[in-house]
Design an enzyme around this catalytic site. Sequence first.
Site, PDB file in Angstrom:
ATOM      1  N   GLU A   1       1.068  -1.688  -0.133  1.00  0.00           N
ATOM      2  CA  GLU A   1       0.009   0.133  -0.188  1.00  0.00           C
ATOM      3  C   GLU A   1       1.178   1.480   0.368  1.00  0.00           C
ATOM      4  O   GLU A   1       1.870   1.401   0.980  1.00  0.00           O
ATOM      5  CB  GLU A   1      -0.891   0.006   1.069  1.00  0.00           C
ATOM      6  CG  GLU A   1      -1.459   1.420   1.217  1.00  0.00           C
ATOM      7  CD  GLU A   1      -2.899   1.562   0.370  1.00  0.00           C
ATOM      8  OE1 GLU A   1      -3.937   0.486  -0.283  1.00  0.00           O
ATOM      9  OE2 GLU A   1      -3.190   2.556  -0.302  1.00  0.00           O
TER      10      GLU A   1
ATOM     11  N   THR B   1      -5.761   3.080  -5.401  1.00  0.00           N
ATOM     12  CA  THR B   1      -6.035   1.407  -4.976  1.00  0.00           C
ATOM     13  C   THR B   1      -6.604   0.369  -6.073  1.00  0.00           C
ATOM     14  O   THR B   1      -6.584   0.009  -6.923  1.00  0.00           O
ATOM     15  CB  THR B   1      -6.505   0.816  -3.345  1.00  0.00           C
ATOM     16  OG1 THR B   1      -5.990   1.387  -2.693  1.00  0.00           O
ATOM     17  CG2 THR B   1      -6.135  -0.379  -3.962  1.00  0.00           C
TER      18      THR B   1
ATOM     19  N   HIS C   1      -1.137   3.264   5.089  1.00  0.00           N
ATOM     20  CA  HIS C   1      -1.942   4.112   4.564  1.00  0.00           C
ATOM     21  C   HIS C   1      -1.837   5.127   5.088  1.00  0.00           C
ATOM     22  O   HIS C   1      -1.383   5.211   6.267  1.00  0.00           O
ATOM     23  CB  HIS C   1      -3.197   3.575   4.335  1.00  0.00           C
ATOM     24  CG  HIS C   1      -3.873   4.220   3.431  1.00  0.00           C
ATOM     25  ND1 HIS C   1      -5.150   5.195   2.941  1.00  0.00           N
ATOM     26  CD2 HIS C   1      -4.743   3.713   2.349  1.00  0.00           C
ATOM     27  CE1 HIS C   1      -5.317   5.751   2.230  1.00  0.00           C
ATOM     28  NE2 HIS C   1      -5.717   4.486   1.506  1.00  0.00           N
TER      29      HIS C   1
ATOM     30  N   ASP D   1       1.201   0.538  -5.300  1.00  0.00           N
ATOM     31  CA  ASP D   1      -0.048   1.105  -5.713  1.00  0.00           C
ATOM     32  C   ASP D   1      -0.153   1.829  -6.394  1.00  0.00           C
ATOM     33  O   ASP D   1      -0.428   2.276  -7.540  1.00  0.00           O
ATOM     34  CB  ASP D   1      -1.506   0.347  -4.809  1.00  0.00           C
ATOM     35  CG  ASP D   1      -1.413   0.537  -3.719  1.00  0.00           C
ATOM     36  OD1 ASP D   1      -0.537   1.745  -3.060  1.00  0.00           O
ATOM     37  OD2 ASP D   1      -2.702   0.998  -3.070  1.00  0.00           O
ATOM     38  N   HIS D   2       0.087   2.741  -6.035  1.00  0.00           N
ATOM     39  CA  HIS D   2       0.802   3.899  -6.115  1.00  0.00           C
ATOM     40  C   HIS D   2       1.121   5.340  -5.114  1.00  0.00           C
ATOM     41  O   HIS D   2       1.572   4.791  -4.244  1.00  0.00           O
ATOM     42  CB  HIS D   2      -1.223   5.025  -5.745  1.00  0.00           C
ATOM     43  CG  HIS D   2      -2.097   4.456  -5.079  1.00  0.00           C
ATOM     44  ND1 HIS D   2      -1.339   5.256  -3.896  1.00  0.00           N
ATOM     45  CD2 HIS D   2      -2.713   4.033  -4.696  1.00  0.00           C
ATOM     46  CE1 HIS D   2      -2.529   4.849  -3.168  1.00  0.00           C
ATOM     47  NE2 HIS D   2      -3.069   3.838  -3.806  1.00  0.00           N
TER      48      HIS D   2
HETATM   49  C1  GP9 Z   1      -8.848   0.371   1.692  1.00  0.00           C
HETATM   50  C2  GP9 Z   1      -7.560   0.869   1.204  1.00  0.00           C
HETATM   51  C3  GP9 Z   1      -7.214   1.974   0.078  1.00  0.00           C
HETATM   52  O1  GP9 Z   1     -10.128  -0.671   1.055  1.00  0.00           O
HETATM   53  O2  GP9 Z   1      -7.526  -0.510  -0.323  1.00  0.00           O
HETATM   54  O3  GP9 Z   1      -7.698   2.460  -0.830  1.00  0.00           O
HETATM   55  P1  GP9 Z   1      -6.908   3.782  -1.655  1.00  0.00           P
HETATM   56  O4  GP9 Z   1      -7.040   5.019  -0.537  1.00  0.00           O
HETATM   57  O5  GP9 Z   1      -5.621   3.679  -1.691  1.00  0.00           O
HETATM   58  O6  GP9 Z   1      -7.766   4.196  -2.506  1.00  0.00           O
HETATM   59 MN    MN Z   2      -3.574   2.253  -2.689  1.00  0.00          MN
END
Ligand code: GP9
Ligand code: MN
Length: 440
Positions: free
Chosen positions: A38, A87, A204, A263-264
Amino acid sequence: DESDMENVFNFVHDHYAAPDKDKFGIAKGRNVIYIHLESFQQFLLDYELEDENGEKHEVTPFLNSIYHGNDSYSFKNAFHQVGQGKTSDSEMLLENSLFGLPQGGAFSSVGSTNTFESATKILHSQQDYTSAVFHGNVGSFWNRDDTYKSLGIDYFFDSGYYEFTDENTLEYGMKDKIFFQQSIQYLEQLPQPFYTKFITVSNHFPYPLDEENIDIPAATTGDATIDNYFVTAHYLDQAVKEFFDYLKETGLYDNSVIVLYGDHYGISNARNKTLAPLLGKDPAEWTDYDNAMLQRVPVIYHVPGVTDGGIQDTFGGQVDMLPTLLHLLGVNTQDYAFMGTDLLSKDHDQNVTFRNGNVVTPEYTIIGSTVYDTDSGEVIGNISDLPEDQKEEIQAIKDKANTQLSTSDSILQSDLLRFYTPEGMKDFNRADYNYQNQME
Ligand code: GP9
Ligand code: MN
């Protein structure tokens, strides 16, 4: 309508990169384990954070060891390509080799209704894979619980399958170490070969610190988001190591290909000038080019047993991950409507298209109408001021990027894949999927 599929295949067949013969099928029949890192940016790899006493702390020692291994194909010039769907856009890219949409989250807007030719459907049809996603947060986040049915994902273990307490939970769900521990009981029941994804959450935004899991000192820029990012990334690194230990103990490890990806971004462009000194850069000289370079994320195919891996210079993005994976598994991708190409193919397209239309190639970084030298970061010029032949070269790069994006958008916006069933694809019906009371 149906004839729009012709345009799609004009792009796809032109763009297709045939697999490298030496790599095709080297992981055939193995389990696939995606580990979603993440908000994890490439700069964290090999990063040593210096504390106030001048002592250095390796932030992600375990991931570094995987990244450098000869048993990993690791990409140091891979970029995320997500838009507002964050995500979920990364999942769209990985599962379908399609971009998210220009606005909003595609999982939310078209995930419930569209037809997809996803990784899961292809692997189930071609090689009888069983698929599962694990995520210690509510299943409806990003409309996953519904979109996954359209993707043909057999099992989805969301927060309902985990034992939550105040101690094991943070804002976005279960702490990563506990999440992996509690996932094992379900993983063990899956028939092999399986295709799985573990979506972590501890690293996150806003990177909340968790007293008992602080194992390196935070950075000291004064911006808590940046400072704590290193600490939560370190925790994620430890969680991944523990999961690898489990895979090794059970022997699953040798029979799997483990794909790790960020992911980003975790630190937004607005904060990058504050981050700059930690990267050895002068904030006063920070440019849009530097922002673009920071969109690199880890993309690592860890294939235990191979010896010809290592860090690759190839440029690419998340859209390239599915063709790369399928070729490793011995599935040719010629007849799928993929927007990306195999990173390990000599014909791989190294132009990396961002969701906003900016492009990075090994030579040029094109941001709006400004062209930079990708190597040095020097401004080459505004497109309109460039010499005629260079202007044409840049325009062609931009045009191709726009075609890639508009082709992807047309597929999602007009639900074009309902008009095309690739050879060998089985029938899938959303109504056959139910994520309640699985494994009981
Ligand atoms: C929440 C997680 C976060 O279930 O996958 O998503 P994001 O805020 O990073 O797009
Ligand atoms: Mn994410």
